[in-house]
Write a protein that holds these residues in place. Structure first.
Motif, PDB file in Angstrom:
ATOM      1  N   PRO A   1       0.696  -1.215  -0.189  1.00  0.00           N
ATOM      2  CA  PRO A   1       0.020  -0.099  -0.151  1.00  0.00           C
ATOM      3  C   PRO A   1       1.051   1.277   0.017  1.00  0.00           C
ATOM      4  O   PRO A   1       2.069   1.159   0.479  1.00  0.00           O
ATOM      5  CB  PRO A   1      -0.780   0.028   1.260  1.00  0.00           C
ATOM      6  CG  PRO A   1       0.013  -1.106   2.144  1.00  0.00           C
ATOM      7  CD  PRO A   1       0.642  -1.909   1.265  1.00  0.00           C
ATOM      8  N   GLY A   2       0.322   2.433  -0.540  1.00  0.00           N
ATOM      9  CA  GLY A   2       1.055   3.766  -0.789  1.00  0.00           C
ATOM     10  C   GLY A   2       0.871   4.471   0.662  1.00  0.00           C
ATOM     11  O   GLY A   2       0.207   4.093   1.431  1.00  0.00           O
ATOM     12  N   ASP A   3       1.775   5.687   0.769  1.00  0.00           N
ATOM     13  CA  ASP A   3       1.290   6.453   1.936  1.00  0.00           C
ATOM     14  C   ASP A   3       0.046   6.851   2.111  1.00  0.00           C
ATOM     15  O   ASP A   3      -0.754   7.169   0.953  1.00  0.00           O
ATOM     16  CB  ASP A   3       2.543   7.542   1.692  1.00  0.00           C
ATOM     17  CG  ASP A   3       3.880   7.148   1.852  1.00  0.00           C
ATOM     18  OD1 ASP A   3       4.029   6.008   2.284  1.00  0.00           O
ATOM     19  OD2 ASP A   3       4.652   8.166   1.552  1.00  0.00           O
ATOM     20  N   GLY A   4      -0.544   6.939   3.157  1.00  0.00           N
ATOM     21  CA  GLY A   4      -1.747   7.214   3.370  1.00  0.00           C
ATOM     22  C   GLY A   4      -3.072   6.545   3.201  1.00  0.00           C
ATOM     23  O   GLY A   4      -4.148   6.863   3.289  1.00  0.00           O
ATOM     24  N   VAL A   5      -2.569   5.520   2.485  1.00  0.00           N
ATOM     25  CA  VAL A   5      -3.740   4.326   2.142  1.00  0.00           C
ATOM     26  C   VAL A   5      -4.335   3.731   3.386  1.00  0.00           C
ATOM     27  O   VAL A   5      -3.854   3.240   4.520  1.00  0.00           O
ATOM     28  CB  VAL A   5      -3.079   3.606   1.025  1.00  0.00           C
ATOM     29  CG1 VAL A   5      -4.086   2.264   0.860  1.00  0.00           C
ATOM     30  CG2 VAL A   5      -2.985   3.935  -0.170  1.00  0.00           C
ATOM     31  N   ASN A   6      -5.558   3.581   3.296  1.00  0.00           N
ATOM     32  CA  ASN A   6      -6.516   2.763   4.059  1.00  0.00           C
ATOM     33  C   ASN A   6      -6.648   1.578   3.616  1.00  0.00           C
ATOM     34  O   ASN A   6      -7.209   1.311   2.614  1.00  0.00           O
ATOM     35  CB  ASN A   6      -7.781   3.321   4.716  1.00  0.00           C
ATOM     36  CG  ASN A   6      -7.613   4.540   5.635  1.00  0.00           C
ATOM     37  OD1 ASN A   6      -6.642   4.801   6.196  1.00  0.00           O
ATOM     38  ND2 ASN A   6      -8.630   5.590   5.556  1.00  0.00           N
TER      39      ASN A   6
ATOM     40  N   ALA B   1       0.810   3.594   5.964  1.00  0.00           N
ATOM     41  CA  ALA B   1      -0.487   3.082   5.590  1.00  0.00           C
ATOM     42  C   ALA B   1      -1.114   2.607   7.021  1.00  0.00           C
ATOM     43  O   ALA B   1      -0.490   2.311   7.838  1.00  0.00           O
ATOM     44  CB  ALA B   1      -0.451   1.764   4.682  1.00  0.00           C
ATOM     45  N   SER B   2      -2.473   2.554   6.900  1.00  0.00           N
ATOM     46  CA  SER B   2      -3.269   2.070   8.115  1.00  0.00           C
ATOM     47  C   SER B   2      -4.044   0.807   7.619  1.00  0.00           C
ATOM     48  O   SER B   2      -4.709   0.839   6.662  1.00  0.00           O
ATOM     49  CB  SER B   2      -4.407   3.096   8.610  1.00  0.00           C
ATOM     50  OG  SER B   2      -3.619   4.376   8.851  1.00  0.00           O
ATOM     51  N   ILE B   3      -3.939  -0.062   8.538  1.00  0.00           N
ATOM     52  CA  ILE B   3      -4.670  -1.746   8.433  1.00  0.00           C
ATOM     53  C   ILE B   3      -6.005  -1.795   9.012  1.00  0.00           C
ATOM     54  O   ILE B   3      -5.585  -1.720  10.570  1.00  0.00           O
ATOM     55  CB  ILE B   3      -3.628  -2.662   8.201  1.00  0.00           C
ATOM     56  CG1 ILE B   3      -2.543  -2.212   7.372  1.00  0.00           C
ATOM     57  CG2 ILE B   3      -4.339  -3.874   7.991  1.00  0.00           C
ATOM     58  CD1 ILE B   3      -1.139  -3.213   7.677  1.00  0.00           C
ATOM     59  N   TYR B   4      -7.065  -1.922   8.704  1.00  0.00           N
ATOM     60  CA  TYR B   4      -8.263  -2.527   9.215  1.00  0.00           C
ATOM     61  C   TYR B   4      -8.297  -4.086   9.021  1.00  0.00           C
ATOM     62  O   TYR B   4      -8.026  -4.437   7.784  1.00  0.00           O
ATOM     63  CB  TYR B   4      -9.334  -1.628   8.846  1.00  0.00           C
ATOM     64  CG  TYR B   4      -9.307  -0.250   9.072  1.00  0.00           C
ATOM     65  CD1 TYR B   4     -10.163   0.298  10.081  1.00  0.00           C
ATOM     66  CD2 TYR B   4      -8.566   0.521   8.266  1.00  0.00           C
ATOM     67  CE1 TYR B   4      -9.957   1.761  10.334  1.00  0.00           C
ATOM     68  CE2 TYR B   4      -8.490   1.881   8.284  1.00  0.00           C
ATOM     69  CZ  TYR B   4      -9.122   2.634   9.697  1.00  0.00           C
ATOM     70  OH  TYR B   4      -9.033   3.992   9.760  1.00  0.00           O
ATOM     71  N   LEU B   5      -8.597  -4.695   9.942  1.00  0.00           N
ATOM     72  CA  LEU B   5      -8.795  -6.074   9.934  1.00  0.00           C
ATOM     73  C   LEU B   5     -10.489  -6.590  10.211  1.00  0.00           C
ATOM     74  O   LEU B   5     -11.193  -5.974  10.904  1.00  0.00           O
ATOM     75  CB  LEU B   5      -8.227  -6.849  10.786  1.00  0.00           C
ATOM     76  CG  LEU B   5      -6.470  -6.787  11.064  1.00  0.00           C
ATOM     77  CD1 LEU B   5      -6.236  -7.496  12.206  1.00  0.00           C
ATOM     78  CD2 LEU B   5      -6.035  -7.319   9.626  1.00  0.00           C
TER      79      LEU B   5
END
Length: 413
Positions: free
Chosen positions: A363-368, A386-390
């Motif tokens: 994922p790129g910068d700032g990608v959710n 990047a920020s990861i949601y599960l």
């Protein structure tokens, strides 16, 4: 004296001792798996320990799954070193594209009820779905197992987890696992066994729950065996059951009908909220795969919601990574793969893919990112920005349709 838990019984059988919680025992190992993320260092330890032969090559398995295909010359050399070591000692190698080692261990019948299985990767706990004591170990321990066929373990206390009732439509095993993580927290089961009872879940669902146990600090997660276990394995084995008066450290009840879709917020697996509390957060990448959510049923859940919702929203990248070649072949045969391709998904080689950030789509910068994986700490997928949601495959697909986190129950069958 009190009876024994499933874990105590298995470790007693493999140590020849009366193994009770807290005791340290030396046990024989039935199966040992390593990956390209752990084997090169294990080979170094093997040589430093003066290893000359592997105790039982038929019980040892190598998986080229974390760096597959090899993303660099250095990795390619490590893969070649693994192949040469395996050939020299008669060890089975699962090559690039065959899939994730954990999936292959259960898919290929390498683990059976009552076994003691280890893997030099923390998610080896997955095999506990098949009524085996399965746990992750380090590369030095793996090398010692290759030489001796044994490992020492402290017998864990067990937490009894009772699953009551059935999950409602639109709610899946991943939601139940995340709810358990919310209850226990990331360290709530440190060096303990999570022993599951109650609802007779499908094997795929048991694999999800066992897999996530390590995210709560557990040494292992384990299910009783039943007819569904025999059907999955294609044969009936002697099941290991807990005694009626077994002693547990604590007991947790999960009322399955009361659980709704859950999501883990960045950057902690146990930072779990209901889907309603996260609805509307924009999503730019959806990751479908891993040893948690990369089986055929997972992709079917996601595909169905994508089709009912009208496909992938503009600006969203959907990455599909089957857990094994067998899963890929199933998806190809039943038209699921073609559906994903037609909708614009990116299909990646069967294996760990982007999950650990070593290959695949980063994922790129700032990608959710919303992912079916088991970990979401900062930098997990290769980019700390990047920020990861599960979430479950269904919740991931709902997000792909809307371009933002959404409730999968909006797309009923």
């Amino acid at each position: 004296m009190a009876g024994k838990t499933i874990s105590e019984k298995i470790l007693s059988a493999h140590s020849g001792q009366d193994a009770r919680a807290g005791a340290v025992v030396t046990c024989t190992v039935d199966a040992a798996m390593g990956t390209d993320g752990s084997i090169p260092m294990a080979i170094d330890y093997f040589e430093a320990m003066g290893g000359e032969r592997v105790f039982a090559p038929e019980k040892v398995f190598f998986a080229l799954d974390h760096y597959a295909p090899a993303p660099s010359q250095t990795t390619a050399r490590l893969h070649q070193r693994m192949r040469e070591f395996a050939q020299r000692h008669g060890i089975r190698v699962w090559e690039t594209g065959e899939g994730i080692g954990h999936q292959l261990m259960v898919e290929s019948g390498c683990v059976k009820p009552g076994d003691l299985a280890v893997g030099a990767d923390s998610h080896a706990v997955t095999y506990g779905a098949l009524n085996a004591f399965a746990t992750g170990i380090g590369s030095s321990d793996l090398a010692a197992v290759w030489i001796t066929g044994e490992i020492w373990l402290r017998v864990p206390e067990s937490i009894k987890v009772t699953l009551d009732g059935q999950l409602n439509p639109g709610v899946f095993a991943k939601d139940a696992a995340l709810e358990l993580a919310r209850k226990l927290r990331a360290d709530g089961a440190n060096y303990q066994a999570l022993e599951f009872h109650g609802a007779a879940l499908e094997i795929d669902d048991r694999l999800v729950l066992s897999n996530l146990c390590v995210e709560m600090g557990a040494k292992n997660g384990i299910f009783p065996a039943d007819e569904k276990t025999w059907a999955f394995l294609g044969a009936e084995f002697e099941a290991v059951t807990a005694d009626g008066d077994a002693r547990y450290a604590r007991e947790i009840f999960l009322d399955l009908p009361k659980i709704g879709p859950r999501i883990a917020l960045p950057h902690k697996v146990d930072q779990v909220v209901s889907i309603e509390e996260a609805e509307g957060i924009p999503v730019q990448m959806v990751y479908l795969g891993t040893c948690t959510g990369g089986r055929a049923a997972d992709f079917h859940q996601a595909r169905d919601i994508l089709k009912r919702g009208g496909g992938i929203a503009p600006g969203v990248q959907v990455v599909v990574t089957p857990a094994s070649r067998a899963v890929l072949e199933t998806l190809a045969a039943d038209g699921t793969l073609a559906d994903f391709i037609k909708m614009g998904a990116v299909i990646v080689t069967a294996g760990c893919g982007s999950c650990c950030g070593t290959c695949g789509a980063i994922p790129g910068d700032g990608v959710n990112v919303i992912s079916t994986a088991n970990r979401n700490f900062k930098g997990r997928m290769g980019n700390g920005n990047a920020s990861i949601y599960l979430a479950s495959p269904a919740s991931c697909a709902a997000a792909a349709v809307r371009g933002k986190i959404a409730d999968p129950r909006e797309f009923p069958a």
